[in-house]
Write a protein that holds these residues in place. Structure first.
Motif, PDB file in Angstrom:
ATOM      1  N   LYS A  29       1.258  -0.871   0.070  1.00 40.96           N
ATOM      2  CA  LYS A  29      -0.511   0.031  -0.627  1.00 40.96           C
ATOM      3  C   LYS A  29       0.942   1.190  -0.041  1.00 40.96           C
ATOM      4  N   LEU A  30       1.824   1.392   0.504  1.00 41.41           N
ATOM      5  CA  LEU A  30       2.923   2.251   1.336  1.00 41.41           C
ATOM      6  C   LEU A  30       3.526   2.532  -1.051  1.00 41.41           C
ATOM      7  N   GLY A  35       3.293   5.940  -5.896  1.00 39.74           N
ATOM      8  CA  GLY A  35       3.544   5.526  -7.601  1.00 39.74           C
ATOM      9  C   GLY A  35       4.425   4.424  -7.824  1.00 39.74           C
ATOM     10  N   ALA A  36       5.429   3.407  -6.909  1.00 38.91           N
ATOM     11  CA  ALA A  36       6.032   3.236  -7.675  1.00 38.91           C
ATOM     12  C   ALA A  36       5.680   1.346  -7.884  1.00 38.91           C
ATOM     13  N   ILE A  37       4.825   1.581  -7.665  1.00 37.03           N
ATOM     14  CA  ILE A  37       3.694  -0.279  -8.742  1.00 37.03           C
ATOM     15  C   ILE A  37       2.852   0.396  -8.447  1.00 37.03           C
ATOM     16  N   GLN A  38       2.082  -0.133  -9.697  1.00 37.76           N
ATOM     17  CA  GLN A  38       0.570   0.023 -10.049  1.00 37.76           C
ATOM     18  C   GLN A  38      -0.504  -0.664  -9.713  1.00 37.76           C
ATOM     19  N   VAL A  39      -0.199  -1.652  -9.712  1.00 34.68           N
ATOM     20  CA  VAL A  39      -1.608  -2.658  -9.389  1.00 34.68           C
ATOM     21  C   VAL A  39      -0.840  -3.239  -7.577  1.00 34.68           C
ATOM     22  N   ALA A  40      -2.121  -3.620  -7.166  1.00 36.75           N
ATOM     23  CA  ALA A  40      -1.516  -4.564  -5.605  1.00 36.75           C
ATOM     24  C   ALA A  40      -1.590  -6.037  -6.228  1.00 36.75           C
ATOM     25  N   GLY A 254      -5.190   0.880  12.331  1.00 34.28           N
ATOM     26  CA  GLY A 254      -5.588   0.688  10.984  1.00 34.28           C
ATOM     27  C   GLY A 254      -5.881  -0.687  10.764  1.00 34.28           C
ATOM     28  N   SER A 255      -6.627  -0.035   9.086  1.00 31.75           N
ATOM     29  CA  SER A 255      -6.302  -1.726   8.582  1.00 31.75           C
ATOM     30  C   SER A 255      -5.410  -2.038   6.998  1.00 31.75           C
ATOM     31  N   ALA A 256      -5.075  -2.617   6.962  1.00 33.47           N
ATOM     32  CA  ALA A 256      -3.567  -2.547   5.643  1.00 33.47           C
ATOM     33  C   ALA A 256      -4.099  -2.504   4.453  1.00 33.47           C
ATOM     34  N   VAL A 257      -5.137  -4.280   4.625  1.00 35.66           N
ATOM     35  CA  VAL A 257      -5.316  -4.489   3.609  1.00 35.66           C
ATOM     36  C   VAL A 257      -6.997  -3.582   2.553  1.00 35.66           C
ATOM     37  N   ASN A 258      -7.740  -2.808   3.429  1.00 39.40           N
ATOM     38  CA  ASN A 258      -8.303  -2.100   3.287  1.00 39.40           C
ATOM     39  C   ASN A 258      -7.452  -0.594   3.253  1.00 39.40           C
ATOM     40  N   ASN A 259      -6.843  -1.096   2.919  1.00 39.30           N
ATOM     41  CA  ASN A 259      -5.696   0.779   2.646  1.00 39.30           C
ATOM     42  C   ASN A 259      -6.382   1.656   3.733  1.00 39.30           C
ATOM     43  N   PHE A 260      -6.793   0.952   5.021  1.00 42.67           N
ATOM     44  CA  PHE A 260      -7.696   2.496   6.216  1.00 42.67           C
ATOM     45  C   PHE A 260      -6.266   2.402   6.894  1.00 42.67           C
ATOM     46  N   GLY A 261      -6.033   3.535   7.018  1.00 46.21           N
ATOM     47  CA  GLY A 261      -4.886   4.242   7.968  1.00 46.21           C
ATOM     48  C   GLY A 261      -3.608   4.336   7.590  1.00 46.21           C
ATOM     49  N   VAL A 262      -3.535   3.996   6.336  1.00 47.96           N
ATOM     50  CA  VAL A 262      -2.779   3.272   5.634  1.00 47.96           C
ATOM     51  C   VAL A 262      -1.554   5.066   5.636  1.00 47.96           C
ATOM     52  N   ARG A 263      -2.138   5.966   4.568  1.00 47.44           N
ATOM     53  CA  ARG A 263      -2.006   7.922   4.247  1.00 47.44           C
ATOM     54  C   ARG A 263      -1.485   8.832   5.478  1.00 47.44           C
TER      55      ARG A 263
END
Ligand code: G4P
Length: 526
Positions: A29-30, A35-40, A254-263
Motif C-alpha cells: 500500500k505504501l 506510485g512505485a507500483i501500479q497494481v496491488a 488501521g487495516s492495511a488490506v483495506n488501505n485504511f489508516g495507511v495514508r
C-alpha cells in the motif's frame, strides 16, 4: 542539488512483523501511494510463501526473486523513501536482524487479534539495543481483536517500549467505524465497501461533534469519549525528540488490506521519521553529510544460478556520495575496488546508478570479496559498529563427507558463513566444526549449496545444545580458571571469539552461578 539537500530528502526504514501480521500488505500500500507500483499484488507475488517451508529449493528460488524487492525506493511528496525488506520467514531471521542495522527507523506491524508475537519481540529487542525510532501500526482492525488499551499494555510490557497512541479506534471488527487521528485531529471513517481507498476523512469540530455521534452510534461515541479521556490521562503527549531517541513510540491503528489508516501513517511518518543518521565506527562517529564516502555491507545475497558464483552485496551508504566507476578503499582487504554497475532498487526493478547518497542502499556485484560488516571508504580505516550476531538455536556437527574434496568443502563453508547463511563454531578440545542456525531449513540449504556451487559434500551429526554464548571477562585470572574448568564446552566462532556451548538452560544457570565474574552474551558484534 547539494549533498545536504539530497541527504535530507531520504528516509530509510524497515517494516518488521511476525509472519502474517500484514507487513507485505502494508509495504504494498505504501508503494502504491508512492506510485512505485501500479497494481496491488506486485510485492506479494515475490513474497516467500509460508506453506513452502518443507521445500527449501522453492524458498531459495523465491528468495532469489525477492532480491528485487529487498530494497524498495520510491518518491513521496518531495522525499525519497527507502524501504528495506526484512524477510519475515522464520528461517531468515538472521538476515532480518542485520537489515535492521542499515535502517534509520522502523515500523512494527502487529495483528490486532494476536498482539505481540515472538518474532516481533526479537526484532524489537535489536531495535531497542540500537535506540532505533519505532512507530507501531496495529493492523486488521476490520476483524475482532484485543482491546486497544490491552494492546498498548502488551507493547509496553513485552516489547519494553513506552507508547503514545496517535490514532484511536472507534469500534472493531463488525463494528469498526474508523479512527480518530490525535496527530491531525480528524476522524477517518472506515468504509470497507465504499470508496476505493477504504476511508473517508470526516471533518469534525470536536470529539463532541454530532456528526461523529451519528456515524459511530451513541454507545461507541460515548465509549470513544471516555477512552480518549483515559488516553490523555495515561499516555504522554507525543514528543518528536523522544521518538527520535527511541524513547517514545507512537501507535497507529488501521487495516492495511483495506488501505485504511495507511495514508495517515505515511503522512505522519514523513514528518517525524529521521533523516539518515550518523553511524558509529570503532574509530569515530561518521556523519552523513561528510564529503567523503563511507558505508558498510549488511547483507550478501548469493546468485541462484550455480554457474555464476557472483553475489550481490547490499551496501548502506553512511556518508558522502557513492559514484560508479570510482575507486574505493576496501578496509579489511586493504585494497582499492571499483564498481562498474552498482544497482539501485526501485521497487521490483533494478537499475544501474551513477551516484547514490548517504541513507541509500546500493547493490554491488561481488565475486567473493565481501563479508558482512565490511566497509568501503575513500581511504580512511573505518570499522562500523553494531552489526549483531545472535546465538543460533539449532546446532549440528558438520563434517566433510568426501575426503578428495576437502578444499572445496572448506572454501564453500567459509563463503556461506561470510554470507551469513549460518554460524560456524570450532570446538576447543576436539577441533570439530559445528554449524548453528536459527531455522532448521538452513541445514538443507547449506548441504545443497555446498554440493551444487562448490562440488563438496557434507554430513551432519545431531548435537543437543541450548545456546552458544559469547564469553567476556575483564579479569584474566578468572577467565583462565573458567577456561580450565569448562574446557569441554568451549568453542570459537569464525572471528576467533570464545563461546560457551551450553547444553541446557540449567547448565547455563549453573555456570553463571559458579563464575559470577564471567559474562555470557547472547549476541556479539561482527
Ligand atoms: P506478512 O507479510 O506480515 O506475512 O503478512 P501479509 O501482508 O501477507 O498478510 C497476511 C494475511 O493477512 C493476508 O491474508 C492478508 O491479506 C491479510 N491482511 C493484511 N492486512 C489485513 C487487514 O487489515 N485485515 C484483514 N482482515 N486481513 C489483512 P492471506 O489470506 O494469508 O493472503 P491473501 O490470500 O490475502 O494474499
Amino acid at each position: 542539488m547539494s549533498l545536504i539537500n539530497e541527504i535530507n530528502k531520504r528516509r530509510t526504514f524497515g517494516i518488521v512483523s511476525h509472519p502474517d501480521a500484514g507487513k507485505t500488505t502494508l509495504t504494498e500500500k505504501l508503494l502504491l501511494f508512492g506510485g512505485a507500483i501500479q497494481v496491488a499484488g506486485a510485492v506479494k507475488s515475490n513474497k516467500i510463501k509460508k506453506h513452502a517451508t518443507s521445500d527449501f529449493m522453492e524458498i531459495e528460488r523465491q528468495r532469489g526473486i525477492s532480491v528485487a524487492t529487498s530494497v524498495m525506493a520510491f518518491p513521496y511528496r518531495d522525499l525519497q523513501i527507502n524501504i528495506l525488506d526484512t524477510p519475515g520467514h522464520k528461517d531468515f531471521a538472521e538476515d532480518t536482524y542485520r537489515t535492521l542495522t542499515a535502517v534509520d527507523s522502523v515500523i512494527v506491524v502487529i495483528d490486532v487479534a494476536k498482539g505481540v508475537e515472538e518474532q516481533t519481540e526479537k526484532l524489537v529487542e535489536v531495535c531497542r539495543m540500537r535506540h532505533t525510532p519505532i512507530i507501531v501500526f496495529i493492523n486488521k482492525l476490520d476483524r475482532e481483536g484485543k482491546d486497544a488499551f490491552d494492546l498498548l499494555d502488551e507493547i509496553e510490557t513485552r516489547l519494553h517500549l513506552k507508547v503514545t497512541p496517535l490514532s484511536w479506534p472507534i469500534g472493531m471488527g463488525q463494528d469498526f467505524k474508523g479512527v480518530y487521528s490525535l496527530f491531525e485531529k480528524k476522524f477517518i471513517h472506515f468504509m470497507p465497501h465504499g470508496k476505493q481507498d477504504g476511508e473517508e476523512v470526516v471533518k469534525i469540530e470536536s470529539i463532541e461533534d454530532q456528526h461523529l455521534g451519528k456515524i459511530a452510534g451513541e454507545r461507541l461515541h460515548l465509549q470513544f469519549k471516555s477512552d480518549l479521556e483515559t488516553v490523555h490521562g495515561v499516555y504522554p503527549e507525543f514528543n518528536r525528540e523522544d521518538y527520535l531517541k527511541g524513547k517514545l513510540c507512537p501507535v497507529f491503528y488501521g487495516s492495511a488490506v483495506n488501505n485504511f489508516g495507511v495514508r495517515e501513517l505515511l503522512d505522519c511518518f514523513v514528518e517525524i521519521a529521521p533523516t539518515p543518521l550518523s553511524r558509529d565506527a570503532e574509530e569515530r562517529t561518521v556523519l552523513p553529510d561528510e564529503k567523503k564516502m563511507s558505508g558498510f555491507v549488511f547483507k550478501i545475497h548469493a546468485n541462484m544460478d550455480p554457474k555464476h558464483r557472483d553475489r550481490i552485496a547490499f551496501f548502506r551508504i553512511c556518508s558522502g556520495v557513492f559514484e560508479r566507476n570510482t575507486n574505493y578503499h576496501h578496509v579489511r582487504l586493504d585494497r582499492e575496488v571499483k564498481f562498474s554497475n552498482p544497482t539501485s532498487f526501485m521497487a521490483a526493478r533494478k537499475e544501474v546508478i551513477d551516484e547514490a547518497y548517504a541513507g541509500d542502499v546500493v547493490g554491488l556485484y561481488d565475486n567473493g570479496n565481501f563479508k558482512i560488516g565490511d566497509s568501503l571508504t575513500e581511504g580512511e580505516s573505518l570499522h562500523f559498529k553494531g552489526i549483531p550476531r545472535f546465538s543460533p538455536e539449532i546446532f549440528r556437527y558438520v563434517d566433510n563427507a568426501d575426503p578428495s574434496k576437502f578444499k572445496q568443502f572448506a572454501k564453500g563453508l567459509e563463503q556461506l558463513m561470510d554470507e551469513g547463511v549460518a554460524q560456524l563454531f570450532v570446538k576447543e578440545e576436539s577441533q570439530r566444526k559445528i554449524i548453528g542456525v536459527v531455522g532448521a531449513l538452513q541445514f538443507d540449504v547449506i548441504q545443497y549449496r555446498l554440493e551444487h556451487e562448490y562440488g563438496a559434500k557434507c554430513s551432519y551429526e545431531p548435537l543437543q545444545l541450548h545456546k552458544a554464548l559469547w564469553v567476556q571477562c575483564n579479569d584474566p585470572k578468572k577467565l583462565e580458571e573458567f577456561k580450565q574448568r569448562r574446557k569441554k564446552d568451549l568453542a570459537y566462532d569464525k572471528d576467533g571469539k570464545m563461546v560457551l556451548l551450553a547444553d541446557s538452560a540449567w547448565t547455563l544457570r549453573l555456570v553463571q552461578e559458579n563464575f559470577p565474574d564471567v559474562h555470557f552474551n547472547i549476541s556479539s558484534e561482527i
